[in-house]
Design an enzyme around this catalytic site. Structure first.
Site, PDB file in Angstrom:
ATOM      1  N   THR A 149    -104.928 -60.738 -17.355  1.00 32.84           N
ATOM      2  CA  THR A 149    -105.062 -59.636 -18.317  1.00 32.84           C
ATOM      3  C   THR A 149    -105.179 -60.163 -19.747  1.00 32.84           C
ATOM      4  OG1 THR A 149    -103.818 -58.165 -16.886  1.00 32.84           O
ATOM      5  CG2 THR A 149    -103.897 -57.573 -19.214  1.00 32.84           C
ATOM      6  N   GLY A 188     -96.646 -62.551 -17.121  1.00 28.79           N
ATOM      7  CA  GLY A 188     -95.242 -62.810 -16.803  1.00 28.79           C
ATOM      8  C   GLY A 188     -94.948 -64.297 -16.745  1.00 28.79           C
ATOM      9  N   GLU A 432    -101.316 -53.361 -10.810  1.00 29.99           N
ATOM     10  CA  GLU A 432    -102.107 -53.452  -9.569  1.00 29.99           C
ATOM     11  C   GLU A 432    -103.020 -52.244  -9.419  1.00 29.99           C
ATOM     12  OE1 GLU A 432    -102.189 -56.150  -7.946  1.00 29.99           O
ATOM     13  OE2 GLU A 432    -100.499 -57.097  -8.946  1.00 29.99           O
TER      14      GLU A 432
END
Lengths: 493, 493
Positions: A149, A188, A432
């Site tokens: 992302t 993350g 997701e």
């Protein structure tokens, strides 16, 4: 201040009320546990509890609501270290590790190295690459993340801006994210933990755009963990939830890595810049991975909602308000205004967990078929997994919210356990595939199938198309009164 | 790390996109502002902004998402001190003060002394009591709270356990909360700020239970702020939101206060224990206060939702995703999947704010009537204010949630401004009557009115009963096609 330990006892006492409620169960709680959760799950949970109870200092979560974000992350890292030691010493399995984190009820900055970095190299790396990256990752000598992302690009993966350009002179790739919107964002385990990033980048070779591929980029010094030249990296700051996870940003200014670092299972670039892809790869296989991830979200939401419902049912059993004069007040769970909010959610937790068992069984069947080159189940699995992910995450997140609201004022206290919890599960509706985006996948499949059935074209036979056929009832093959189960019920039933 | 200030500019730039969107407005934004908000509101807001901008250090909120709870409270207290100085020096009015806090978008530990302690003494204290408590409170020499809710007693006020027993020998009341469930809980401004509490207690005189009345209890030393003898007091800990407010607990172990401290407007106890109540008090007047509080919640929710919608509309205007090849991606606001979630909320903010103007006008009318001894409007005002409070708080809270969700991943960041915001407005659904409890008030009135109309009994004529009569259409007085506005619209309209 006064000593409050000598206050008069509540009548009836909380313990007494709960015991009374539990005695009302018309079935064996133990049998139900085995039926809905299965023996393996229960054993893993018991083992996890044993580990947690054996080291109360490491796993103590009592003070988390008073901790700053930094303190929480430090506490989570101490736990991660201990859990990894136990895993390395074969004292626990990978499944027990998952169960421990499910009980701890939070995330750690090493989670993505476990759940995404390592699996990606396992799936897309060559043997040489596994030796270079996978083995040290498994020993926590390097920590990795999965940087897809970007600040400006989430759902539309194709528009990702970061480039990896082959530099033939030096046999390297040059990784570049030249704009603010191309900065990797939300990644993350990137904010403070990662030494390496698996960067999804637009691959360019000899001026040709090849496509989006993963490439391993060292980002922090192995000596002092400082960012390497050309790398700007950090934590993206506080979020609604997930604050023990160091979601990070990453800007790469013409950073060079060896050609070797491009994960080579689906693409290879030779020394002289020849691009080749293995012939035997079916792109639909990646769909199968997405189905698996979504099925996991659906299964997890059932378990999360179960936690929320447990808190709400217990609290509303002991919370008393109004009632007959001279009697103890009535437990609020006895009011229909409370029951009609909680009881359907209680039923849905069973439905969700049961449904996830069935869906995983179907998933296994489809994987077996795929391994034999048969892809017929995949389309329906994709459509159903999208639908399940939407329904279960919406129901789970807002179900926990209902549990909180039903606890009245006390639900608003962090000590209800329902607030950080709601905040942490909220992203299930967004990640997701955002639920609103995903809905299109399911509806497209349904509408197309219905259209094909109506046009008497061939459709795959499966539960979904069978249900649509039945519903459309072309040529009135099914008598109306048999069309659905409930239509044959007697009015009295 | 690299300098990121030299990154390539976005094309088209955010500023450019927003300007373009704004130019599309088909009406004068300034005129709309005056129409929906009114001149006074705008002037107060401009004055508030002027004050805030003049002292950037005091009013700087940029770092709040990185502050601990203690740091936030300290920052809020510095602001409160400054705002009170400005008020005392007549540099701002009470309305501008409210506007400043609305812009600051949080609460301070002195809020309840302003909003509840002072008004209660104003309404229920004698002249002597005002001299003793009101004047020092207005000068912030004493800080007060309103201690009604107990750990075990929220909605059911009658079951409050704390007692105030008249001790004739010493001419005192003895205040006692002997159980855990009788501990005062959730009380705002109590945790760290208050020196005095206005305690709601069951009054007992000569063995007789008189009822629930407010009594002023000193709880902390005027010298060093430590709890007085018999007083156990503190902060109830972290909450989902409202964390700059020191909601507290208070346990009173046979604490004595002078008889003078019982607020005497609705009840007096003489030196020898004779209880008397003024004859000219209509208990329905307290309904009028509740109507006012709920009307304020309804009005406020419209303004809060307006903030959320503003953030969401701006973000979805500049956030681009997917679109035609070779073109800038499409602003997500242009997708119907986004519009159908935000546009109705945008419309509802106008409906809520407009509705609140109308309701306050009706409220004023009813207060004028009450002052002339006429209570006919009160029942409907009560029923409607309950309904409005439910609808506006549900719509506002979950509307802000929709705004957050529509911002996708970035909505989950604290920097979206939508998360602490959602958390802070959440209690509007719970306080001043939980929405599920309040619904009964509105439905009872509707059902009873409908029943009376059906039985051709006398009902008060007002908008609600007129609408019910019209809907029930007894004797078919209204032709079906005129029954409702929309039934006379042509299909094409």
């Amino acid at each position: 201040m006064d000593d409050l330990t000598n206050l008069q006892k509540m009548v009836p006492h909380t313990t007494e009320t709960l015991q009374k409620e539990r005695q009302k169960a018309s079935f064996s709680i133990r049998e139900m546990d085995y039926f809905i959760n299965g023996e393996q799950y229960i054993e893993e949970k018991n083992k996890a509890l044993e580990v947690i109870r054996a080291e109360p200092k490491v796993f103590d979560q009592r003070n988390i609501y008073f901790m700053s974000r930094t303190e929480k992350i430090e506490h989570a890292l101490i736990q991660e270290k201990r859990v990894q030691e136990l895993l390395r010493d074969k004292k626990i399995t990978q499944e027990v590790l998952q169960s421990i984190y499910s009980i701890m009820d939070w995330h750690t900055p090493f989670e993505i190295t476990r759940l995404m970095f390592i699996p990606t190299i396992e799936q897309q790396g060559t043997e040489q690459q596994k030796e270079a990256f996978l083995n040290p990752a498994k020993e926590y000598k390097i920590i990795g993340c999965y940087a897809q992302t970007e600040m400006g690009h989430g759902s539309n993966i194709r528009s990702i801006e970061t480039t990896a350009t082959f530099i033939e002179e030096t046999d390297e790739f040059e990784i570049n994210s030249p704009t603010l919107s191309s900065t990797k964002w939300w990644v993350g385990s990137l904010g403070i933990a990662s030494t390496h990033a698996c960067v999804m980048a637009q691959l360019y070779v000899k001026g040709n755009h090849i496509g989006l591929f993963p490439i391993i980029v060292p980002i922090r010094s192995m000596l002092d963990h400082s960012p390497l030249a050309g790398v700007t990296v950090g934590d993206i700051g506080p979020k609604l939830g997930y604050n023990t996870m160091d979601n990070g940003f990453l800007s790469l200014n013409k950073v060079r890595v060896p050609r070797f670092n491009l994960l080579q299972k689906y693409i290879t670039v030779s020394r002289d810049g020849a691009v080749s892809r293995p012939a035997n790869i079916n792109p639909r296989i990646t769909y199968s991975t997405m189905v698996f991830v979504r099925a996991n979200i659906a299964a997890n939401m059932g378990r999360q909602l179960a936690k929320g419902v447990t808190i709400a049912v217990r609290y509303t059993s002991v919370r008393r308000q109004f009632g007959e004069l001279g009697q103890p007040e009535t437990p609020v769970l006895d009011y229909s205004i409370v029951q009609y909010r909680i009881i359907p959610l209680l039923a849905k937790t069973y439905a969700m967990i049961g449904m996830s068992h069935e869906f995983f069984a179907q998933y296994k069947k489809s994987v077996n078929q795929i391994n034999n080159g048969k892809f017929t189940m995949l389309k329906e699995m994709h459509a159903v997994s999208c639908g399940l992910k939407i329904w279960s995450s919406n129901t789970g997140v807002y179900g926990v919210d209902t549990c909180r609201h039903v606890c009245g004022g006390h639900g608003f206290s962090m000590f209800s356990g329902l607030n950080e919890f709601f905040n942490n599960i909220y992203p299930n509706m967004i990640v997701e595939g955002d639920n609103y985006m995903l809905a299109k996948q399911t509806t497209s499949y349904l509408v197309k199938s219905a259209h094909d059935i109506n046009q008497r074209k061939h459709v795959e036979l499966n539960d979904t198309t069978n249900m649509i056929s039945r519903f459309m009832n072309i040529d009135n093959q099914v008598p109306p009164q048999q069309l659905f189960t409930w239509s044959v019920l007697e009015p009295s039933q």
